[in-house]
Scaffold this active site. Structure first.
Site, mmCIF file in Angstrom:
data_model
loop_
_atom_site.group_PDB
_atom_site.id
_atom_site.type_symbol
_atom_site.label_atom_id
_atom_site.label_comp_id
_atom_site.label_asym_id
_atom_site.label_seq_id
_atom_site.Cartn_x
_atom_site.Cartn_y
_atom_site.Cartn_z
ATOM 1 N N CYS A 10 90.442 51.963 92.026
ATOM 2 C CA CYS A 10 91.628 51.496 91.301
ATOM 3 C C CYS A 10 91.800 52.266 89.986
ATOM 4 O O CYS A 10 91.008 52.106 89.058
ATOM 5 C CB CYS A 10 91.488 49.991 91.035
ATOM 6 S SG CYS A 10 92.755 49.315 89.947
ATOM 7 N N CYS A 13 92.291 50.123 86.837
ATOM 8 C CA CYS A 13 91.047 49.417 86.505
ATOM 9 C C CYS A 13 90.140 50.280 85.635
ATOM 10 O O CYS A 13 89.443 49.765 84.759
ATOM 11 C CB CYS A 13 90.304 49.001 87.770
ATOM 12 S SG CYS A 13 91.179 47.786 88.771
#
Length: 91
Positions: A10, A13
């Site tokens: 991600c 993230c």
């Protein structure tokens, strides 16, 4: 407790990790606990909480989710959430 769901793949993230760490370093364990859950390593938790977008942040107080945020929170937003729900220091 502040917990967020993440994954190694991600992109957002990765940016949020730095923000999360910088905020977490400003609090003691008596005030608030911080944790990360990788949805690829803990698929059961991701499924149980119906995580469909990353990062997803939960504020948990007295074993109840009291706030949820989806996406990257800016420093001041995450700090304001923590301050709102952290344990009060004894006087």
């Amino acid at each position: 407790m502040i917990v967020y769901f993440t994954a190694s793949w991600c992109g957002p993230c990765k940016m949020y990790n730095a923000i999360f760490e910088s905020i977490a370093n400003n609090y003691t364990n008596q005030e608030c606990h911080f944790g990360r859950i990788d949805v690829d390593k803990a698929t059961d938790l991701g499924n149980n909480y119906r995580i469909s977008k990353l990062p997803t942040t939960f504020i948990i107080k007295q074993n109840q989710i009291v706030a949820t945020a989806v996406g990257v929170l800016q420093n001041q937003t995450l700090k304001a959430l923590v301050d709102q729900y952290k344990a009060k220091s004894p006087k």
